[in-house]
Design an enzyme around this catalytic site. Structure first.
Site, mmCIF file in Angstrom:
data_model
loop_
_atom_site.group_PDB
_atom_site.id
_atom_site.type_symbol
_atom_site.label_atom_id
_atom_site.label_comp_id
_atom_site.label_asym_id
_atom_site.label_seq_id
_atom_site.Cartn_x
_atom_site.Cartn_y
_atom_site.Cartn_z
ATOM 1 N N ASP A 210 -22.818 15.936 -5.747
ATOM 2 C CA ASP A 210 -22.040 16.091 -6.976
ATOM 3 C C ASP A 210 -22.917 16.460 -8.173
ATOM 4 O O ASP A 210 -22.410 16.899 -9.198
ATOM 5 C CB ASP A 210 -21.203 14.844 -7.275
ATOM 6 C CG ASP A 210 -22.032 13.597 -7.491
ATOM 7 O OD1 ASP A 210 -22.973 13.367 -6.708
ATOM 8 O OD2 ASP A 210 -21.734 12.838 -8.434
ATOM 9 N N HIS A 211 -24.233 16.335 -8.049
ATOM 10 C CA HIS A 211 -25.156 16.714 -9.122
ATOM 11 C C HIS A 211 -25.790 18.088 -8.873
ATOM 12 O O HIS A 211 -26.462 18.617 -9.760
ATOM 13 C CB HIS A 211 -26.270 15.665 -9.261
ATOM 14 C CG HIS A 211 -25.786 14.363 -9.787
ATOM 15 N ND1 HIS A 211 -26.052 13.933 -11.061
ATOM 16 C CD2 HIS A 211 -25.036 13.391 -9.209
ATOM 17 C CE1 HIS A 211 -25.497 12.748 -11.241
ATOM 18 N NE2 HIS A 211 -24.879 12.407 -10.133
#
Length: 118
Positions: free
Chosen positions: A102-103
């Site tokens: 997600d990063h």
């Protein structure tokens, strides 16, 4: 012995208090002049790995002087940069706080969109 130890502790605390007070009230004491630079922080996304139409994935843009630093590139980062009137190609450096998907999932979008002619 206890009285001597108590006096030593008190003396130590007194010295620490004086040093901290001087460092707070005399910030330039023993230092050379430092130029102060303004910076701007823009939260481009604060979402989680769960899909959301209202929140983009984690991304933070920090502008210091002429440098534009991007911390993380979650889902939708390229669009959020555009909404903030910033083209992806203007980002100077990308920092990753950690390697969770997600990063990092927005890296290809930021990279490829930045290489397209505007």
């Amino acid at each position: 012995m206890k009285k001597r130890l108590r006096n030593t502790s008190f003396g130590f605390l007194l010295v620490v208090t004086i040093i901290l007070s001087l460092s707070l009230f005399l910030p330039s004491f023993g230092q050379t002049a430092v130029q102060q630079t303004d910076f701007k922080v823009t939260l481009l996304g604060t979402g989680s790995p769960l899909l959301s139409t209202s929140r983009s994935g984690p991304a933070t843009l920090v502008e210091v002087g002429n440098e534009k630093l991007l911390f993380d590139a979650g889902r939708g980062t390229a669009l959020q940069l555009y909404k903030a009137n910033m083209l992806p190609e203007s980002v100077d450096k990308l920092f990753l706080t950690h390697l969770h998907s997600d990063h990092t999932i927005g890296i290809p979008d930021v990279w490829l969109t930045g290489s397209l002619p505007t």
